[in-house]
Design a protein around this motif. Structure first.
Motif, PDB file in Angstrom:
ATOM      1  N   ASP A   1       6.118   3.027   2.978  1.00  0.00           N
ATOM      2  CA  ASP A   1       6.346   1.648   2.554  1.00  0.00           C
ATOM      3  C   ASP A   1       5.329   0.705   3.206  1.00  0.00           C
ATOM      4  O   ASP A   1       4.802  -0.202   2.561  1.00  0.00           O
ATOM      5  CB  ASP A   1       7.765   1.193   2.903  1.00  0.00           C
ATOM      6  N   GLY A   2       5.056   0.917   4.493  1.00  0.00           N
ATOM      7  CA  GLY A   2       4.054   0.113   5.192  1.00  0.00           C
ATOM      8  C   GLY A   2       2.667   0.297   4.595  1.00  0.00           C
ATOM      9  O   GLY A   2       1.914  -0.666   4.433  1.00  0.00           O
ATOM     10  N   LEU A   3       2.317   1.535   4.278  1.00  0.00           N
ATOM     11  CA  LEU A   3       1.019   1.822   3.648  1.00  0.00           C
ATOM     12  C   LEU A   3       0.919   1.121   2.297  1.00  0.00           C
ATOM     13  O   LEU A   3      -0.107   0.501   1.979  1.00  0.00           O
ATOM     14  CB  LEU A   3       0.843   3.336   3.486  1.00  0.00           C
ATOM     15  N   LYS A   4       1.981   1.191   1.514  1.00  0.00           N
ATOM     16  CA  LYS A   4       1.981   0.546   0.195  1.00  0.00           C
ATOM     17  C   LYS A   4       1.763  -0.957   0.317  1.00  0.00           C
ATOM     18  O   LYS A   4       0.951  -1.553  -0.386  1.00  0.00           O
ATOM     19  CB  LYS A   4       3.304   0.836  -0.514  1.00  0.00           C
ATOM     20  N   LYS A   5       2.473  -1.581   1.255  1.00  0.00           N
ATOM     21  CA  LYS A   5       2.326  -3.029   1.458  1.00  0.00           C
ATOM     22  C   LYS A   5       0.908  -3.382   1.887  1.00  0.00           C
ATOM     23  O   LYS A   5       0.317  -4.359   1.401  1.00  0.00           O
ATOM     24  CB  LYS A   5       3.323  -3.528   2.499  1.00  0.00           C
ATOM     25  N   LEU A   6       0.348  -2.590   2.781  1.00  0.00           N
ATOM     26  CA  LEU A   6      -1.015  -2.840   3.255  1.00  0.00           C
ATOM     27  C   LEU A   6      -2.016  -2.741   2.103  1.00  0.00           C
ATOM     28  O   LEU A   6      -2.888  -3.597   1.950  1.00  0.00           O
ATOM     29  CB  LEU A   6      -1.383  -1.822   4.346  1.00  0.00           C
TER      30      LEU A   6
END
Length: 104
Positions: free
Chosen positions: A96-101
């Protein structure tokens, strides 16, 4: 994370988890740039001895889907259902963090 990013080379993760310093380690098993990364992973935080049967194999695959990229991740050798659920929760948080970044 530190590695030479070559098959057979070591990979090391250092950081802090819930206030506790850690140093995980592993080996790059397979690497196909922009497509696949497979590595063995061991974490002393699991409280198990550093022996091959306590390593996970993690596989991350990327596949183009039009203008998007599908990320598929798997991890084996979870000794209990609770351990599997814990790993799944951690991977969801990371992805999820990777997607947001990447979407910003």
């Amino acid at each position: 994370m530190v590695s030479e990013w070559k098959e057979g080379s070591p990979i090391v993760w250092k950081g802090e988890w819930k206030g506790k310093a850690y140093e995980d380690k592993g080996t790059i098993l397979r690497l196909e740039p922009r497509r696949l990364l497979s590595y063995a992973h061991y974490s002393p935080l699991a409280g198990k001895p550093n022996v091959p049967e306590n390593y996970h194999t993690v596989v991350v695959e990327l596949a183009e889907q039009g203008e998007r990229t599908l990320v598929t991740l798997s991890q084996d050798n979870n000794p209990t259902e609770e351990a599997r659920e814990h790993s799944e929760k951690n991977w969801h948080t990371m992805l999820d963090g990777l997607k947001k970044l990447l979407e910003t």
